[in-house]
Enzyme design. Structure first.
Site, PDB file in Angstrom:
ATOM      1  N   ASN A 143      40.228 -95.475  26.867  1.00 47.55           N
ATOM      2  CA  ASN A 143      39.157 -94.985  25.999  1.00 47.55           C
ATOM      3  C   ASN A 143      39.485 -93.548  25.577  1.00 47.55           C
ATOM      4  O   ASN A 143      39.309 -92.608  26.350  1.00 47.55           O
ATOM      5  CB  ASN A 143      37.835 -95.046  26.781  1.00 47.55           C
ATOM      6  CG  ASN A 143      36.660 -94.511  25.991  1.00 47.55           C
ATOM      7  OD1 ASN A 143      36.776 -94.236  24.793  1.00 47.55           O
ATOM      8  ND2 ASN A 143      35.524 -94.360  26.653  1.00 47.55           N
ATOM      9  N   LYS A 190      38.008 -91.803  23.415  1.00 47.32           N
ATOM     10  CA  LYS A 190      36.776 -91.094  23.032  1.00 47.32           C
ATOM     11  C   LYS A 190      36.969 -90.345  21.710  1.00 47.32           C
ATOM     12  O   LYS A 190      37.701 -90.808  20.843  1.00 47.32           O
ATOM     13  CB  LYS A 190      36.301 -90.175  24.167  1.00 47.32           C
ATOM     14  CG  LYS A 190      36.154 -90.946  25.493  1.00 47.32           C
ATOM     15  CD  LYS A 190      35.477 -90.165  26.576  1.00 47.32           C
ATOM     16  CE  LYS A 190      35.457 -90.984  27.859  1.00 47.32           C
ATOM     17  NZ  LYS A 190      34.814 -90.308  28.970  1.00 47.32           N
ATOM     18  N   HIS A 215      28.475 -97.659  27.074  1.00 49.76           N
ATOM     19  CA  HIS A 215      29.103 -96.542  27.796  1.00 49.76           C
ATOM     20  C   HIS A 215      28.017 -95.509  28.139  1.00 49.76           C
ATOM     21  O   HIS A 215      27.113 -95.270  27.335  1.00 49.76           O
ATOM     22  CB  HIS A 215      30.208 -95.914  26.938  1.00 49.76           C
ATOM     23  CG  HIS A 215      31.057 -94.975  27.723  1.00 49.76           C
ATOM     24  ND1 HIS A 215      30.648 -93.701  28.039  1.00 49.76           N
ATOM     25  CD2 HIS A 215      32.279 -95.133  28.302  1.00 49.76           C
ATOM     26  CE1 HIS A 215      31.587 -93.114  28.775  1.00 49.76           C
ATOM     27  NE2 HIS A 215      32.596 -93.961  28.944  1.00 49.76           N
ATOM     28  N   GLU A 256      31.422 -97.977  36.100  1.00 49.07           N
ATOM     29  CA  GLU A 256      31.732 -96.555  35.901  1.00 49.07           C
ATOM     30  C   GLU A 256      30.603 -95.696  36.456  1.00 49.07           C
ATOM     31  O   GLU A 256      29.625 -95.410  35.749  1.00 49.07           O
ATOM     32  CB  GLU A 256      31.878 -96.251  34.401  1.00 49.07           C
ATOM     33  CG  GLU A 256      33.007 -96.985  33.728  1.00 49.07           C
ATOM     34  CD  GLU A 256      33.565 -96.188  32.563  1.00 49.07           C
ATOM     35  OE1 GLU A 256      34.774 -95.901  32.571  1.00 49.07           O
ATOM     36  OE2 GLU A 256      32.797 -95.816  31.657  1.00 49.07           O
ATOM     37  N   GLY A 295      34.958 -88.094  34.230  1.00 54.09           N
ATOM     38  CA  GLY A 295      35.416 -86.761  33.825  1.00 54.09           C
ATOM     39  C   GLY A 295      35.234 -85.675  34.868  1.00 54.09           C
ATOM     40  O   GLY A 295      35.307 -84.494  34.548  1.00 54.09           O
ATOM     41  N   SER A 313      37.423 -91.062  36.243  1.00 57.29           N
ATOM     42  CA  SER A 313      38.465 -90.198  36.837  1.00 57.29           C
ATOM     43  C   SER A 313      39.697 -90.950  37.334  1.00 57.29           C
ATOM     44  O   SER A 313      40.363 -90.492  38.270  1.00 57.29           O
ATOM     45  CB  SER A 313      37.876 -89.331  37.951  1.00 57.29           C
ATOM     46  OG  SER A 313      36.945 -88.422  37.407  1.00 57.29           O
ATOM     47  N   GLY A 336      39.719 -92.794  30.826  1.00 57.32           N
ATOM     48  CA  GLY A 336      39.349 -91.844  29.789  1.00 57.32           C
ATOM     49  C   GLY A 336      40.417 -90.776  29.643  1.00 57.32           C
ATOM     50  O   GLY A 336      41.492 -91.018  29.091  1.00 57.32           O
TER      51      GLY A 336
HETATM   52  P1  PGA Z   1      37.429 -90.453  32.591  1.00 60.61           P
HETATM   53  O1  PGA Z   1      36.499 -91.325  31.638  1.00 60.61           O
HETATM   54  O2  PGA Z   1      38.606 -91.308  32.970  1.00 60.61           O
HETATM   55  O3  PGA Z   1      37.800 -89.258  31.810  1.00 60.61           O
HETATM   56  O4  PGA Z   1      36.601 -90.121  33.810  1.00 60.61           O
HETATM   57  C1  PGA Z   1      36.279 -92.673  31.882  1.00 60.61           C
HETATM   58  C2  PGA Z   1      35.330 -93.255  30.870  1.00 60.61           C
HETATM   59  O5  PGA Z   1      34.403 -92.551  30.438  1.00 60.61           O
HETATM   60  O6  PGA Z   1      35.463 -94.413  30.471  1.00 60.61           O
END
Ligand code: PGA
Length: 240
Positions: free
Chosen positions: A11, A13, A89, A159, A165, A201, A222
């Site tokens: 993703n 984003k 999400h 998630e 994040g 993460s 992400g």
């Molecule tokens: P992240 O995001 O890997 O940066 O924690 C995951 C997501 O939001 O799908």
């Protein structure tokens, strides 16, 4: 035991300028597996099509056509050759006030248009501390999949919101427990066995431990997926 094929969904984003995305596309050109799903910002989607990996969008509208300025129709998305969409999400739930009712309509619209739907669910830090994780996840799944009986093209991404994040991830046992719960809830709806991904993460160093958890069928990545070499390490661990 039947082993499900594993999935790596990236993703991206709302990241990267056009020159940066062109470089990214060149860097991932060697990826060749339809269980790799690259999910760029929607304006960049056409540049990712017709490659040897799959493409997804980060969200869809539930109406198919009409006066919905700024939205992406599931029918338009599907007609371009996009195979996947994320729905629900936590960033959509938080910044755009998406309710389970809206998410339920989006899941249905995605499935009706032959998209595979990656439905995201997860608890907040506060809910986890109050031991509400299981209730929250079960409620989200039941509400988001209400009246949908064919779950063949549904993938659930667990998630935890506090893990997105932040660099924090649940313990392996906790991921396993929630994943088993999700599989039970789904089996009670229609008896099917659907993939459960972990997201939050995930990176090139913790992936080994995450993918060792037997109940996890892949990952939704992400920030680490913005770096092609990190993404490739993750893919090599998951799809080997
Ligand atoms: P992240 O995001 O890997 O940066 O924690 C995951 C997501 O939001 O799908």
């Amino acid at each position: 035991m039947y082993l499900m094929e594993k999935i790596v969904a990236a993703n991206l984003k709302m990241n990267k300028t056009f020159p940066e995305i062109q470089e990214y596309i060149r860097d991932i050109n060697d990826l060749s597996n339809e269980n790799i799903v690259i999910i760029p910002t929607s304006i960049y989607v056409p540049y990712f099509l017709n490659k040897n990996y799959s493409v997804g969008v980060q969200d869809i509208e539930y109406n198919e056509f009409g006066e919905y300025t700024g939205s992406l129709s599931p029918k338009q998305v599907s007609s371009m050759g996009v195979k996947y969409t994320i729905v629900g999400h936590s960033e959509r739930r938080k910044h755009y006030n998406e309710t389970d009712d809206i998410i339920n309509k989006k899941v249905e619209a995605g499935l009706n248009n032959n998209l595979k739907v990656i439905l995201c669910v997860g608890e907040t830090k506060e809910q986890r501390e109050n031991n509400q994780t299981k209730d929250v996840i079960e409620k989200e799944i039941l509400n988001d999949l209400k009246s949908i009986s064919n779950l063949e093209n549904v993938i659930i991404a667990y998630e935890p919101i506090w893990a997105i994040g932040t660099g924090l991830i649940p313990k392996a046992d906790e991921i396993k427990e929630v994943s088993l719960l999700i599989k039970d809830v789904i089996k009670n709806i229609n008896g099917s066995n659907i993939p459960v991904l972990y997201g939050g993460s995930v990176n090139d160093t913790n992936i080994k431990d995450i993918i060792r958890i037997e109940e996890i069928d892949g990952v939704l990545v992400g920030s680490a997926s913005l770096n092609p070499s990190k993404l490739k390490v993750i893919i090599n661990e998951v799809l080997k």
